[in-house]
Write a protein that holds these residues in place. Structure first.
Motif, PDB file in Angstrom:
ATOM      1  N   THR A   1       0.794  -1.228   0.000  1.00 14.74           N
ATOM      2  CA  THR A   1       0.000   0.000   0.000  1.00 14.74           C
ATOM      3  C   THR A   1       0.830   1.283   0.000  1.00 14.74           C
ATOM      4  N   PRO A   2       1.848   1.444   0.854  1.00 19.58           N
ATOM      5  CA  PRO A   2       2.595   2.716   0.850  1.00 19.58           C
ATOM      6  C   PRO A   2       3.195   3.061  -0.510  1.00 19.58           C
ATOM      7  N   VAL A   3       3.771   2.070  -1.177  1.00 17.19           N
ATOM      8  CA  VAL A   3       4.383   2.323  -2.486  1.00 17.19           C
ATOM      9  C   VAL A   3       3.324   2.644  -3.525  1.00 17.19           C
ATOM     10  N   VAL A   4       2.241   1.874  -3.533  1.00 20.99           N
ATOM     11  CA  VAL A   4       1.193   2.087  -4.537  1.00 20.99           C
ATOM     12  C   VAL A   4       0.548   3.454  -4.351  1.00 20.99           C
ATOM     13  N   LEU A   5       0.323   3.864  -3.110  1.00 21.28           N
ATOM     14  CA  LEU A   5      -0.281   5.173  -2.872  1.00 21.28           C
ATOM     15  C   LEU A   5       0.615   6.298  -3.376  1.00 21.28           C
TER      16      LEU A   5
ATOM     17  N   SER B   1      -6.228  11.296 -18.560  1.00 16.46           N
ATOM     18  CA  SER B   1      -6.610   9.951 -18.134  1.00 16.46           C
ATOM     19  C   SER B   1      -5.583   9.350 -17.180  1.00 16.46           C
ATOM     20  N   ILE B   2      -4.299   9.626 -17.401  1.00 15.85           N
ATOM     21  CA  ILE B   2      -3.279   9.152 -16.464  1.00 15.85           C
ATOM     22  C   ILE B   2      -3.562   9.708 -15.076  1.00 15.85           C
ATOM     23  N   SER B   3      -3.934  10.986 -15.011  1.00 12.10           N
ATOM     24  CA  SER B   3      -4.271  11.600 -13.730  1.00 12.10           C
ATOM     25  C   SER B   3      -5.492  10.928 -13.107  1.00 12.10           C
ATOM     26  N   HIS B   4      -6.502  10.666 -13.911  1.00  9.57           N
ATOM     27  CA  HIS B   4      -7.729  10.064 -13.387  1.00  9.57           C
ATOM     28  C   HIS B   4      -7.506   8.624 -12.931  1.00  9.57           C
ATOM     29  N   PHE B   5      -6.686   7.884 -13.666  1.00  6.97           N
ATOM     30  CA  PHE B   5      -6.386   6.519 -13.225  1.00  6.97           C
ATOM     31  C   PHE B   5      -5.634   6.539 -11.899  1.00  6.97           C
ATOM     32  N   GLY B   6      -4.837   7.579 -11.672  1.00 12.35           N
ATOM     33  CA  GLY B   6      -4.201   7.722 -10.371  1.00 12.35           C
ATOM     34  C   GLY B   6      -5.227   7.823  -9.262  1.00 12.35           C
ATOM     35  N   PHE B   7      -6.300   8.570  -9.502  1.00 10.58           N
ATOM     36  CA  PHE B   7      -7.372   8.668  -8.510  1.00 10.58           C
ATOM     37  C   PHE B   7      -8.010   7.301  -8.255  1.00 10.58           C
ATOM     38  N   ILE B   8      -8.233   6.548  -9.316  1.00  8.33           N
ATOM     39  CA  ILE B   8      -8.867   5.231  -9.161  1.00  8.33           C
ATOM     40  C   ILE B   8      -7.990   4.310  -8.317  1.00  8.33           C
ATOM     41  N   VAL B   9      -6.679   4.277  -8.623  1.00  9.26           N
ATOM     42  CA  VAL B   9      -5.760   3.430  -7.854  1.00  9.26           C
ATOM     43  C   VAL B   9      -5.658   3.918  -6.413  1.00  9.26           C
ATOM     44  N   LEU B  10      -5.647   5.223  -6.220  1.00  9.26           N
ATOM     45  CA  LEU B  10      -5.606   5.774  -4.860  1.00  9.26           C
ATOM     46  C   LEU B  10      -6.794   5.283  -4.044  1.00  9.26           C
ATOM     47  N   GLY B  11      -7.974   5.318  -4.635  1.00  8.49           N
ATOM     48  CA  GLY B  11      -9.167   4.872  -3.920  1.00  8.49           C
ATOM     49  C   GLY B  11      -9.155   3.395  -3.607  1.00  8.49           C
ATOM     50  N   ILE B  12      -8.572   2.588  -4.509  1.00  8.35           N
ATOM     51  CA  ILE B  12      -8.516   1.142  -4.267  1.00  8.35           C
ATOM     52  C   ILE B  12      -7.623   0.831  -3.079  1.00  8.35           C
ATOM     53  N   PHE B  13      -6.443   1.440  -3.038  1.00 12.32           N
ATOM     54  CA  PHE B  13      -5.468   1.079  -2.017  1.00 12.32           C
ATOM     55  C   PHE B  13      -5.533   1.969  -0.772  1.00 12.32           C
ATOM     56  N   ALA B  14      -6.489   2.890  -0.732  1.00  9.41           N
ATOM     57  CA  ALA B  14      -6.755   3.591   0.527  1.00  9.41           C
ATOM     58  C   ALA B  14      -7.466   2.674   1.515  1.00  9.41           C
ATOM     59  N   PHE B  15      -8.114   1.631   1.001  1.00  9.38           N
ATOM     60  CA  PHE B  15      -8.763   0.607   1.818  1.00  9.38           C
ATOM     61  C   PHE B  15      -9.814   1.180   2.764  1.00  9.38           C
ATOM     62  N   THR B  16     -10.687   2.011   2.218  1.00  8.69           N
ATOM     63  CA  THR B  16     -11.915   2.372   2.924  1.00  8.69           C
ATOM     64  C   THR B  16     -13.072   2.052   1.981  1.00  8.69           C
ATOM     65  N   SER B  17     -14.201   1.725   2.556  1.00  2.00           N
ATOM     66  CA  SER B  17     -15.334   1.349   1.706  1.00  2.00           C
ATOM     67  C   SER B  17     -15.761   2.522   0.834  1.00  2.00           C
ATOM     68  N   GLN B  18     -15.684   3.740   1.370  1.00  2.14           N
ATOM     69  CA  GLN B  18     -16.076   4.903   0.594  1.00  2.14           C
ATOM     70  C   GLN B  18     -15.152   5.118  -0.606  1.00  2.14           C
ATOM     71  N   SER B  19     -13.840   4.997  -0.389  1.00  2.00           N
ATOM     72  CA  SER B  19     -12.900   5.209  -1.486  1.00  2.00           C
ATOM     73  C   SER B  19     -12.973   4.098  -2.520  1.00  2.00           C
ATOM     74  N   LEU B  20     -13.192   2.864  -2.080  1.00  2.90           N
ATOM     75  CA  LEU B  20     -13.244   1.744  -3.013  1.00  2.90           C
ATOM     76  C   LEU B  20     -14.529   1.777  -3.844  1.00  2.90           C
ATOM     77  N   VAL B  21     -15.645   2.140  -3.216  1.00  2.00           N
ATOM     78  CA  VAL B  21     -16.877   2.342  -3.985  1.00  2.00           C
ATOM     79  C   VAL B  21     -16.683   3.480  -4.982  1.00  2.00           C
ATOM     80  N   GLY B  22     -16.036   4.563  -4.523  1.00  2.00           N
ATOM     81  CA  GLY B  22     -15.776   5.684  -5.406  1.00  2.00           C
ATOM     82  C   GLY B  22     -14.905   5.305  -6.588  1.00  2.00           C
ATOM     83  N   SER B  23     -13.884   4.466  -6.353  1.00  2.00           N
ATOM     84  CA  SER B  23     -13.008   4.036  -7.436  1.00  2.00           C
ATOM     85  C   SER B  23     -13.760   3.217  -8.478  1.00  2.00           C
TER      86      SER B  23
END
Length: 525
Positions: free
Chosen positions: A298-302, A330-352
């Protein structure tokens, strides 16, 4: 005997693609559109029959390669359904938007800033128009199988196969002089990711065979006890392949070249559809098979996600090529998607997950509108435009609408998902969320600068005779506009579908939402 509806859904575009090999002319377009609309109809029927909170549904399973423990296994959960709907919606839009793009072997104009054909003039397609529509359907069928596969080996097969039609869409129908280079670069990056992933796929086979009967079923592999070191190495193999596909900095360099040299329709299938396989795979396979390794990485991916968010936005601000500009956003937006996945909160993962859908719609609208603009002017250079809003107000308005959706304007679909990602990330990793918020400002900057340079100001001589959108072109954009507004104002149906699957993923990874911090006076902070 029940109808294997998932097989019908995924295989139908393949049958259409095969039929188009023998069909020419206007009939080829009509067949391609009819097949894509039938696929959309089946996807909507699946959505209507989908039981919210019912787990994996409509499952199909049959032994495929016994010696490898591989199964033909398909299933649909809330995350998969979201992306199946995206593929099914975007494909007919691409077909309608590209209806006349390849009718002529040679186009007038230049993609490098000159109205007169010359050294920089657009290249003619290498193949006839019916091949383009066949390739679009081939990408659709591969994407559907990938979002439905519940067997790792089956997923891997289509993960590699989708590279073939996408390669020919870039190299065969891209108008730019560097299309062969861009297609080769795309293929090399894709094959490299697949090769590394194959090592992890073989490792899973060895582990399952050692634990009893070899199997590639996700339901079996997710129950395996994998040692910490082994799990981390296997995770890296999958994550590397998905980071290329997503794409995530520093494995992103193939995307700007591929987007710049692609036709608008090909770019939509690549960025709006194919690239979602990377972020989907992170949820389905990295989190599903290697929960401990996912937490460890997670730290590296974030950090990489935040770098992608800011880096892509900065490059978009300075971009001079319309297609390359959209790729950087799109590269910027995919960063947001990956951030939400590996933040490991239900809100961020649903958002991703919702972000994947919304990004696909917004990017499709932006590529299609930019394609209409480029087709009329004959140039991809932002500096070659000016005053378009006076001669083609509908085109200018739709380009602005797509741009505002891309920058996540409140009331449009992307705002909901981006807000959820940032809010969910802030509850566990506030520093990453704060830094990522800078991209919101940069997004407003790059969209408004691009719109100002192309649409406003004095009417440039080269755009004086530009025509506005035809009825067919408006029809192609209409479903995207409708859905972007609808999901911006009423996202609850999609959120209800996604949330149970996300909760299941969170439980499997072994994480829960952070508790609100309470101050000394008993108030929440």
């Amino acid at each position: 005997m029940t109808c294997p509806i998932l097989t019908v859904l995924a295989a139908l575009p393949a049958l259409g693609a095969l039929a188009l090999i023998f069909i020419r002319g206007a009939l080829a377009k009509q067949v391609a559109l009819a097949v894509s609309l039938l696929v959309l109809l089946i996807a909507l029927i699946l959505a209507a029959r989908f039981t919210i909170g019912g787990g994996m549904q409509f499952s199909e399973q049959a032994r495929w390669i016994k010696a490898l423990g591989a199964y033909y296994a398909l299933g649909l959960d809330g995350i998969g359904l979201t992306l199946v709907l995206l593929v099914s919606i975007v494909t007919p839009v691409v077909i309608v938007a590209s209806w006349r793009d390849f009718d002529r072997k040679k186009k007038a104009g230049s993609s490098r800033g000159s109205n007169a054909p010359g050294p920089g003039a657009d290249l003619a397609p290498k193949y006839e128009a019916h091949v383009f529509f066949a390739l679009v359907l081939a990408v659709e069928t591969c994407a559907l199988f990938l979002f439905l596969a519940t067997d790792v080996f089956l997923f891997y097969v289509f993960f590699e196969v989708i590279l073939v039609p996408m390669y020919f869409l870039i190299g065969g129908f891209g108008p730019g002089p560097r299309r062969t280079y861009a297609a080769a670069k795309f293929l090399i990056f894709g094959l490299l990711g697949g090769f590394v992933m194959l090592a992890s796929v073989i490792g899973l086979y060895a582990l399952s065979a050692g634990a009893g009967e070899a199997s590639y079923l996700l339901s079996t592999l997710s129950q395996l006890r994998i040692g910490t070191g082994t799990g981390r190495w296997l995770f890296i193999g999958f994550m590397f392949a998905f980071a290329i596909k997503a794409p995530l900095v520093p494995l992103h360099t193939w995307l700007p070249d591929a987007a710049e040299e692609s036709s608008p329709g090909g770019a939509v299938m690549m960025v709006g559809v194919m690239d979602k396989i990377g972020t989907f795979g992170m949820i389905r396979f990295c989190l599903g098979l290697f929960p401990e390794a996912s937490r460890w990485a997670t730290p590296v991916v974030l950090v990489l996600a935040v770098v992608s968010i800011i880096y892509g936005a900065i490059l978009a601000v300075g971009s001079k090529d319309l297609m390359r500009f959209i790729a950087y956003t799109s590269i910027s937006h995919f960063g947001f998607i990956v951030l939400g996945i590996f933040a490991f909160t239900s809100q961020s993962l649903v958002g991703s997950t919702l972000y994947m859908l919304n990004h696909g719609l917004s990017t499709a609208a932006l590529f299609v509108a930019a394609g209409y603009l480029i087709k009329r002017r004959g140039s991809r250079s932002i500096d070659d435009y000016g005053g378009v809003d006076r001669v083609a107000p509908v085109l200018a308005g739709l380009l602005l609408f797509a741009g505002l959706s891309t920058l996540s304007l409140p009331g449009l679909s992307s705002f909901v998902s981006e807000f959820m990602v940032l809010a969910g990330t802030f509850s566990r990793h506030p520093a990453y969320a704060v830094v990522s918020t800078l991209a919101v400002v940069l997004a407003a900057l790059y969209i408004l600068i691009a719109y100002q340079r192309t649409m406003t100001g004095p009417v440039q001589p080269a755009v004086e005779g530009m025509t506005d959108l035809t009825r067919r072109e408006r029809l192609a954009m209409a479903p995207l506009v409708f859905l972007i507004v609808l999901l911006g104002l009423f996202p609850k149906p999609m959120l209800s579908i996604i949330e149970p699957a996300v909760q299941s993923a969170m439980q499997h990874v072994g994480v829960s939402d952070p508790q609100p911090r309470v101050g000394a006076e008993g108030g929440r902070r």
